[in-house]
Write an enzyme that holds these catalytic residues in place. Structure first.
Site, PDB file in Angstrom:
ATOM      1  N   GLY A  12       0.774  -1.238   0.000  1.00  0.00           N
ATOM      2  CA  GLY A  12       0.000   0.000   0.000  1.00  0.00           C
ATOM      3  C   GLY A  12       0.803   1.285   0.000  1.00  0.00           C
ATOM      4  O   GLY A  12       0.282   2.343   0.381  1.00  0.00           O
ATOM      5  N   ASN A  14       1.826   3.033  -2.592  1.00  0.00           N
ATOM      6  CA  ASN A  14       1.256   3.980  -3.562  1.00  0.00           C
ATOM      7  C   ASN A  14      -0.040   4.590  -3.034  1.00  0.00           C
ATOM      8  O   ASN A  14      -0.289   5.783  -3.215  1.00  0.00           O
ATOM      9  CB  ASN A  14       1.027   3.302  -4.915  1.00  0.00           C
ATOM     10  CG  ASN A  14       2.294   3.272  -5.748  1.00  0.00           C
ATOM     11  OD1 ASN A  14       2.762   4.310  -6.217  1.00  0.00           O
ATOM     12  ND2 ASN A  14       2.871   2.092  -5.891  1.00  0.00           N
ATOM     13  N   MET A  89      -3.584  -6.759  -7.273  1.00  0.00           N
ATOM     14  CA  MET A  89      -3.036  -7.842  -8.078  1.00  0.00           C
ATOM     15  C   MET A  89      -4.101  -8.768  -8.679  1.00  0.00           C
ATOM     16  O   MET A  89      -3.890  -9.976  -8.778  1.00  0.00           O
ATOM     17  CB  MET A  89      -2.011  -8.637  -7.249  1.00  0.00           C
ATOM     18  CG  MET A  89      -0.798  -7.812  -6.862  1.00  0.00           C
ATOM     19  SD  MET A  89       0.030  -7.130  -8.330  1.00  0.00           S
ATOM     20  CE  MET A  89       1.469  -6.345  -7.591  1.00  0.00           C
ATOM     21  N   LEU A  92      -9.138  -7.086 -13.617  1.00  0.00           N
ATOM     22  CA  LEU A  92     -10.584  -6.850 -13.609  1.00  0.00           C
ATOM     23  C   LEU A  92     -11.179  -7.267 -14.957  1.00  0.00           C
ATOM     24  O   LEU A  92     -10.559  -7.054 -16.002  1.00  0.00           O
ATOM     25  CB  LEU A  92     -10.860  -5.369 -13.335  1.00  0.00           C
ATOM     26  CG  LEU A  92     -10.450  -4.889 -11.929  1.00  0.00           C
ATOM     27  CD1 LEU A  92     -10.439  -3.363 -11.868  1.00  0.00           C
ATOM     28  CD2 LEU A  92     -11.365  -5.480 -10.854  1.00  0.00           C
ATOM     29  N   ASN A 106      -4.255   2.803 -13.169  1.00  0.00           N
ATOM     30  CA  ASN A 106      -3.368   1.777 -12.618  1.00  0.00           C
ATOM     31  C   ASN A 106      -1.934   2.273 -12.681  1.00  0.00           C
ATOM     32  O   ASN A 106      -1.590   3.073 -13.548  1.00  0.00           O
ATOM     33  CB  ASN A 106      -3.489   0.482 -13.437  1.00  0.00           C
ATOM     34  CG  ASN A 106      -2.640  -0.645 -12.881  1.00  0.00           C
ATOM     35  OD1 ASN A 106      -2.561  -0.825 -11.658  1.00  0.00           O
ATOM     36  ND2 ASN A 106      -1.997  -1.396 -13.747  1.00  0.00           N
ATOM     37  N   HIS A 108       1.981   0.789 -13.043  1.00  0.00           N
ATOM     38  CA  HIS A 108       2.712  -0.431 -13.411  1.00  0.00           C
ATOM     39  C   HIS A 108       4.204  -0.121 -13.410  1.00  0.00           C
ATOM     40  O   HIS A 108       4.625   0.902 -13.945  1.00  0.00           O
ATOM     41  CB  HIS A 108       2.250  -0.912 -14.790  1.00  0.00           C
ATOM     42  CG  HIS A 108       2.896  -2.193 -15.190  1.00  0.00           C
ATOM     43  ND1 HIS A 108       2.502  -3.414 -14.680  1.00  0.00           N
ATOM     44  CD2 HIS A 108       3.947  -2.441 -16.001  1.00  0.00           C
ATOM     45  CE1 HIS A 108       3.270  -4.368 -15.178  1.00  0.00           C
ATOM     46  NE2 HIS A 108       4.162  -3.797 -15.982  1.00  0.00           N
TER      47      HIS A 108
HETATM   48  C1  GAR Z   1       4.155  -1.318  -7.118  1.00  0.00           C
HETATM   49  O1  GAR Z   1       5.498  -1.398  -7.525  1.00  0.00           O
HETATM   50  C2  GAR Z   1       3.234  -1.342  -8.319  1.00  0.00           C
HETATM   51  O2  GAR Z   1       3.743  -0.648  -9.426  1.00  0.00           O
HETATM   52  C3  GAR Z   1       3.167  -2.819  -8.607  1.00  0.00           C
HETATM   53  O3  GAR Z   1       3.083  -3.421  -7.345  1.00  0.00           O
HETATM   54  C4  GAR Z   1       3.730  -2.597  -6.378  1.00  0.00           C
HETATM   55  C5  GAR Z   1       2.748  -2.300  -5.251  1.00  0.00           C
HETATM   56  O4  GAR Z   1       3.368  -1.610  -4.222  1.00  0.00           O
HETATM   57  N1  GAR Z   1       2.039  -3.132  -9.413  1.00  0.00           N
HETATM   58  C6  GAR Z   1       2.039  -4.100 -10.335  1.00  0.00           C
HETATM   59  O5  GAR Z   1       3.005  -4.807 -10.555  1.00  0.00           O
HETATM   60  C7  GAR Z   1       0.744  -4.245 -11.095  1.00  0.00           C
HETATM   61  N2  GAR Z   1       0.880  -5.216 -12.143  1.00  0.00           N
HETATM   62  P1  GAR Z   1       2.505  -0.853  -3.108  1.00  0.00           P
HETATM   63  O6  GAR Z   1       1.476  -1.873  -2.602  1.00  0.00           O
HETATM   64  O7  GAR Z   1       3.501  -0.493  -2.055  1.00  0.00           O
HETATM   65  O8  GAR Z   1       1.852   0.337  -3.764  1.00  0.00           O
END
Ligand code: GAR
Length: 203
Positions: A12, A14, A89, A92, A106, A108
């Site tokens: 979490g 982000n 993760m 949808l 989103n 990425h």
């Molecule tokens: C982040 O690095 C995000 O970009 C990635 O998961 C991490 C979540 O971190 N997302 C993906 O890979 C989506 N395919 P967080 O829970 O600390 O925000």
């Protein structure tokens, strides 16, 4: 003032970056829900500590329609204008995405369209690219394939591991994700095919 719903599955960070920018007034919006599909997500704990509406909607061992139905109902009841996937993760379904056209963002951890899907930082290292980064995009019916709102580039260093590279990309994620949310919350973008452009009259 736009209503934000934030979907998470784990750490979490982000979500936290967005929440800080909302709290400081940089993003003119209110967070109406932080929803996790995993009960043990650290981000859910964080949302509770911040006094936000933190919800657990389980996805595991449950038909997708059930999960997405509950998710949709929750978001609609709260009159959510904009949905931010922040380390969420689950893919949808096209049916779900259609309910919120150009209203789902989103983040990425690669420069899309390179390295969509899982383990984007590992994919970049293994491919041997010298630059990678992160992308904030609108969610369409494909996987990591929607119109791009913002990107930031990050160099790959010879001594990088997946961990060190991911950490440098994450710093940029925390910068561009709140910025992208602000652009949408302020209604400052226009969409022209695959291109997301700043509205002419916006400063
Ligand atoms: C982040 O690095 C995000 O970009 C990635 O998961 C991490 C979540 O971190 N997302 C993906 O890979 C989506 N395919 P967080 O829970 O600390 O925000």
């Amino acid at each position: 003032m736009k209503n934000l719903g934030i979907l998470i599955s784990g750490r979490g960070s982000n979500f936290e970056a967005i929440a800080r920018n909302v709290a400081s007034g940089k993003i003119p919006a209110r967070i109406v829900a932080v929803i996790s599909n995993r009960a043990e997500a650290r981000g859910l704990e964080l949302a509770r500590e911040m006094g936000l509406n933190a919800r657990f909607i389980p996805s595991k061992g449950r038909p997708r329609d059930d999960f997405e139905g509950e998710l949709r109902e929750t978001l609609e009841t709260l009159q959510t204008d904009l949905i931010c996937l922040a380390g969420f993760m689950r893919v949808l379904s096209p049916e779900f995405v259609k309910q919120f056209p150009n209203r789902i963002l989103n983040i990425h951890p690669s420069l899309l369209p390179a390295f969509p899907g899982m383990d984007a930082q590992k994919q970049a290292l293994e491919h041997g690219v010298k630059m990678t980064g992160c992308t904030v995009h609108l969610v369409n019916e494909g996987v990591d394939s929607g119109p791009i709102v913002l990107q930031a580039a990050v160099p790959v260093l010879d001594e990088d591991t997946v961990e060190t590279l991911s950490a440098r990309i994450l710093e940029q994620e925390h910068r561009i994700y709140p910025e992208a949310v602000r652009l949408l919350a302020e209604d400052r973008i226009q969409i022209d095919g695959r291109r997301v452009l700043l509205k002419k009259d916006s400063i």
